[in-house]
Motif scaffolding. Structure first.
Motif, PDB file in Angstrom:
ATOM      1  N   LEU A  60       0.692  -1.157   0.056  1.00 30.18           N
ATOM      2  CA  LEU A  60       0.040  -0.007   0.075  1.00 30.18           C
ATOM      3  C   LEU A  60       0.761   1.351  -0.136  1.00 30.18           C
ATOM      4  O   LEU A  60       0.543   2.296  -0.296  1.00 30.18           O
ATOM      5  CB  LEU A  60      -1.223  -0.050   1.268  1.00 30.18           C
ATOM      6  N   GLY A  61       2.135   1.069   0.543  1.00 29.17           N
ATOM      7  CA  GLY A  61       2.914   2.164   0.570  1.00 29.17           C
ATOM      8  C   GLY A  61       2.819   3.358   1.605  1.00 29.17           C
ATOM      9  O   GLY A  61       3.375   4.460   1.665  1.00 29.17           O
ATOM     10  N   ASP A  62       1.757   2.953   2.475  1.00 30.26           N
ATOM     11  CA  ASP A  62       1.429   3.790   3.663  1.00 30.26           C
ATOM     12  C   ASP A  62       2.885   3.717   4.566  1.00 30.26           C
ATOM     13  O   ASP A  62       2.927   4.682   5.287  1.00 30.26           O
ATOM     14  CB  ASP A  62       0.132   3.506   4.326  1.00 30.26           C
ATOM     15  N   THR A  63       3.426   2.825   4.671  1.00 34.03           N
ATOM     16  CA  THR A  63       4.717   2.560   5.604  1.00 34.03           C
ATOM     17  C   THR A  63       5.655   1.887   4.761  1.00 34.03           C
ATOM     18  O   THR A  63       5.555   0.960   3.706  1.00 34.03           O
ATOM     19  CB  THR A  63       4.405   1.740   6.599  1.00 34.03           C
ATOM     20  N   ILE A  64       6.972   2.516   4.659  1.00 33.85           N
ATOM     21  CA  ILE A  64       8.219   1.839   3.852  1.00 33.85           C
ATOM     22  C   ILE A  64       9.371   1.853   4.887  1.00 33.85           C
ATOM     23  O   ILE A  64       9.528   2.393   5.753  1.00 33.85           O
ATOM     24  CB  ILE A  64       8.331   2.836   2.799  1.00 33.85           C
ATOM     25  N   ALA A  65      10.016   0.860   4.483  1.00 38.09           N
ATOM     26  CA  ALA A  65      11.346   0.652   5.238  1.00 38.09           C
ATOM     27  C   ALA A  65      12.488   1.775   4.517  1.00 38.09           C
ATOM     28  O   ALA A  65      12.466   1.789   3.304  1.00 38.09           O
ATOM     29  CB  ALA A  65      11.884  -0.616   4.838  1.00 38.09           C
ATOM     30  N   VAL A  66      12.991   2.398   5.422  1.00 32.45           N
ATOM     31  CA  VAL A  66      14.142   3.565   4.924  1.00 32.45           C
ATOM     32  C   VAL A  66      15.565   3.215   5.206  1.00 32.45           C
ATOM     33  O   VAL A  66      16.535   3.651   4.724  1.00 32.45           O
ATOM     34  CB  VAL A  66      13.719   4.967   5.345  1.00 32.45           C
ATOM     35  N   THR A  67      15.579   2.232   6.020  1.00 36.44           N
ATOM     36  CA  THR A  67      17.234   1.852   6.583  1.00 36.44           C
ATOM     37  C   THR A  67      17.316   0.781   5.666  1.00 36.44           C
ATOM     38  O   THR A  67      16.602  -0.200   5.276  1.00 36.44           O
ATOM     39  CB  THR A  67      17.083   1.462   7.924  1.00 36.44           C
ATOM     40  N   VAL A  68      18.900   0.491   5.563  1.00 32.57           N
ATOM     41  CA  VAL A  68      18.973  -0.704   4.693  1.00 32.57           C
ATOM     42  C   VAL A  68      18.941  -1.930   5.447  1.00 32.57           C
ATOM     43  O   VAL A  68      18.533  -3.126   4.728  1.00 32.57           O
ATOM     44  CB  VAL A  68      21.114  -0.709   4.441  1.00 32.57           C
ATOM     45  N   ALA A  69      18.862  -2.169   6.787  1.00 35.94           N
ATOM     46  CA  ALA A  69      18.703  -3.601   7.435  1.00 35.94           C
ATOM     47  C   ALA A  69      17.160  -3.591   7.228  1.00 35.94           C
ATOM     48  O   ALA A  69      16.722  -4.912   7.041  1.00 35.94           O
ATOM     49  CB  ALA A  69      18.892  -3.287   8.953  1.00 35.94           C
ATOM     50  N   GLY A  70      16.284  -2.657   7.475  1.00 38.48           N
ATOM     51  CA  GLY A  70      14.836  -2.903   7.163  1.00 38.48           C
ATOM     52  C   GLY A  70      14.593  -3.345   5.754  1.00 38.48           C
ATOM     53  O   GLY A  70      13.603  -4.404   5.475  1.00 38.48           O
ATOM     54  N   LYS A  71      15.066  -2.855   4.763  1.00 40.76           N
ATOM     55  CA  LYS A  71      14.957  -3.148   3.447  1.00 40.76           C
ATOM     56  C   LYS A  71      15.282  -4.643   3.116  1.00 40.76           C
ATOM     57  O   LYS A  71      14.580  -5.299   2.508  1.00 40.76           O
ATOM     58  CB  LYS A  71      15.737  -2.218   2.441  1.00 40.76           C
ATOM     59  N   ILE A  72      16.542  -5.149   3.780  1.00 41.35           N
ATOM     60  CA  ILE A  72      17.189  -6.427   3.562  1.00 41.35           C
ATOM     61  C   ILE A  72      16.012  -7.491   4.484  1.00 41.35           C
ATOM     62  O   ILE A  72      15.453  -8.432   3.695  1.00 41.35           O
ATOM     63  CB  ILE A  72      18.502  -6.365   4.294  1.00 41.35           C
ATOM     64  N   LEU A  73      15.555  -6.859   5.566  1.00 38.78           N
ATOM     65  CA  LEU A  73      14.444  -7.938   6.222  1.00 38.78           C
ATOM     66  C   LEU A  73      13.249  -8.017   5.366  1.00 38.78           C
ATOM     67  O   LEU A  73      12.634  -8.948   5.383  1.00 38.78           O
ATOM     68  CB  LEU A  73      14.394  -7.338   7.455  1.00 38.78           C
ATOM     69  N   SER A  74      12.863  -6.768   4.725  1.00 38.85           N
ATOM     70  CA  SER A  74      11.757  -7.066   3.781  1.00 38.85           C
ATOM     71  C   SER A  74      11.979  -8.052   2.833  1.00 38.85           C
ATOM     72  O   SER A  74      11.106  -8.539   2.470  1.00 38.85           O
ATOM     73  CB  SER A  74      11.562  -5.683   3.439  1.00 38.85           C
ATOM     74  N   VAL A  75      13.084  -7.895   2.089  1.00 34.98           N
ATOM     75  CA  VAL A  75      13.491  -9.034   1.203  1.00 34.98           C
ATOM     76  C   VAL A  75      13.292 -10.233   1.702  1.00 34.98           C
ATOM     77  O   VAL A  75      12.657 -11.130   0.965  1.00 34.98           O
ATOM     78  CB  VAL A  75      14.811  -8.429   0.464  1.00 34.98           C
ATOM     79  N   VAL A  76      14.025 -10.561   2.740  1.00 30.68           N
ATOM     80  CA  VAL A  76      13.982 -11.890   3.430  1.00 30.68           C
ATOM     81  C   VAL A  76      12.660 -12.523   3.513  1.00 30.68           C
ATOM     82  O   VAL A  76      12.326 -13.470   3.334  1.00 30.68           O
ATOM     83  CB  VAL A  76      14.880 -11.833   4.602  1.00 30.68           C
ATOM     84  N   LEU A  77      11.838 -11.763   4.236  1.00 30.60           N
ATOM     85  CA  LEU A  77      10.401 -12.050   4.526  1.00 30.60           C
ATOM     86  C   LEU A  77       9.660 -12.147   3.203  1.00 30.60           C
ATOM     87  O   LEU A  77       8.806 -13.122   3.109  1.00 30.60           O
ATOM     88  CB  LEU A  77       9.871 -10.826   5.479  1.00 30.60           C
ATOM     89  N   SER A  78       9.964 -11.521   2.262  1.00 29.28           N
ATOM     90  CA  SER A  78       9.030 -11.572   0.964  1.00 29.28           C
ATOM     91  C   SER A  78       9.292 -12.703   0.347  1.00 29.28           C
ATOM     92  O   SER A  78       8.459 -13.586  -0.239  1.00 29.28           O
ATOM     93  CB  SER A  78       9.101 -10.382   0.026  1.00 29.28           C
ATOM     94  N   ILE A  79      10.756 -13.285   0.265  1.00 27.19           N
ATOM     95  CA  ILE A  79      11.278 -14.427  -0.270  1.00 27.19           C
ATOM     96  C   ILE A  79      10.739 -15.665   0.188  1.00 27.19           C
ATOM     97  O   ILE A  79      10.166 -16.563  -0.259  1.00 27.19           O
ATOM     98  CB  ILE A  79      12.741 -14.373  -0.501  1.00 27.19           C
ATOM     99  N   TYR A  80      10.613 -15.517   1.597  1.00 24.82           N
ATOM    100  CA  TYR A  80      10.226 -16.764   2.567  1.00 24.82           C
ATOM    101  C   TYR A  80       8.752 -16.671   2.210  1.00 24.82           C
ATOM    102  O   TYR A  80       8.280 -17.822   2.016  1.00 24.82           O
ATOM    103  CB  TYR A  80      10.689 -16.394   4.060  1.00 24.82           C
ATOM    104  N   ALA A  81       8.115 -15.650   2.274  1.00 23.80           N
ATOM    105  CA  ALA A  81       6.563 -15.810   2.174  1.00 23.80           C
ATOM    106  C   ALA A  81       6.242 -16.478   0.720  1.00 23.80           C
ATOM    107  O   ALA A  81       5.210 -17.336   0.875  1.00 23.80           O
ATOM    108  CB  ALA A  81       5.855 -14.348   2.256  1.00 23.80           C
ATOM    109  N   ILE A  82       6.931 -15.985  -0.219  1.00 24.94           N
ATOM    110  CA  ILE A  82       6.786 -16.763  -1.511  1.00 24.94           C
ATOM    111  C   ILE A  82       7.045 -18.374  -1.450  1.00 24.94           C
ATOM    112  O   ILE A  82       5.996 -18.997  -2.003  1.00 24.94           O
ATOM    113  CB  ILE A  82       7.846 -16.091  -2.659  1.00 24.94           C
TER     114      ILE A  82
END
Length: 145
Positions: A60-82
């Motif tokens: 939705l874009g109402d909240t976004i990760a701005v830190t590098v660690a937050g972005k990496i965790l977001s990628v890890v979570l999305s890959i695991y979810a897939i």
């Protein structure tokens, strides 16, 4: 409610329940970590909402990760979810197909057993066998069309 119990039983028998539990733990851990490291996410609920958007690919874009660690965790979570979204339905479908085959084989074995002892069957058993043959014949004709 009964379907949920069946799904849970299948997941336990196949071991896929461990993947699901692992996913829930990862989701909660990443949600907590995102809450701690992201400056614009201030509550655990907001962090879980952000992670939910990641795993469902809603974004939705109402909240976004701005830190590098937050972005990496977001990628890890999305890959695991897939992976989880692909594996769990696959396991359930495979189990369902196998159970149908098993039931079909069991009923075919019973049918063959009855045919082998045809002279010994009572009139009621012969009538029941005749009904089964008619049902089988109708189903076979429908599949051939």
């Amino acid at each position: 409610m009964k379907k949920n119990k069946i799904i849970l039983r299948v997941l336990k028998r196949t071991g896929a329940i461990h993947l699901l539990y692992g996913f829930i733990c990862l989701f909660l851990c990443i949600s907590f970590t995102i809450m701690v490291i992201e400056p614009n996410i201030n509550s655990f609920f907001d962090s879980m909402w952000y992670c939910f958007n990641i795993i469902t690919t809603i974004g939705l874009g109402d909240t976004i990760a701005v830190t590098v660690a937050g972005k990496i965790l977001s990628v890890v979570l999305s890959i695991y979810a897939i992976l989880i979204i692909a594996v769990i339905p696959g396991v359930l479908t495979s189990y369902y197909i196998e159970s149908i085959k098993l039931r079909s084989n069991e009923s075919m074995e019973k049918f063959m057993y009855d045919l082998e002892r045809l002279p010994e069957l009572s009139k009621e058993e012969l009538i029941e066998l005749s009904k089964k043959v008619k049902v089988f014949h109708k189903q076979r004709n429908r599949h051939e069309k």
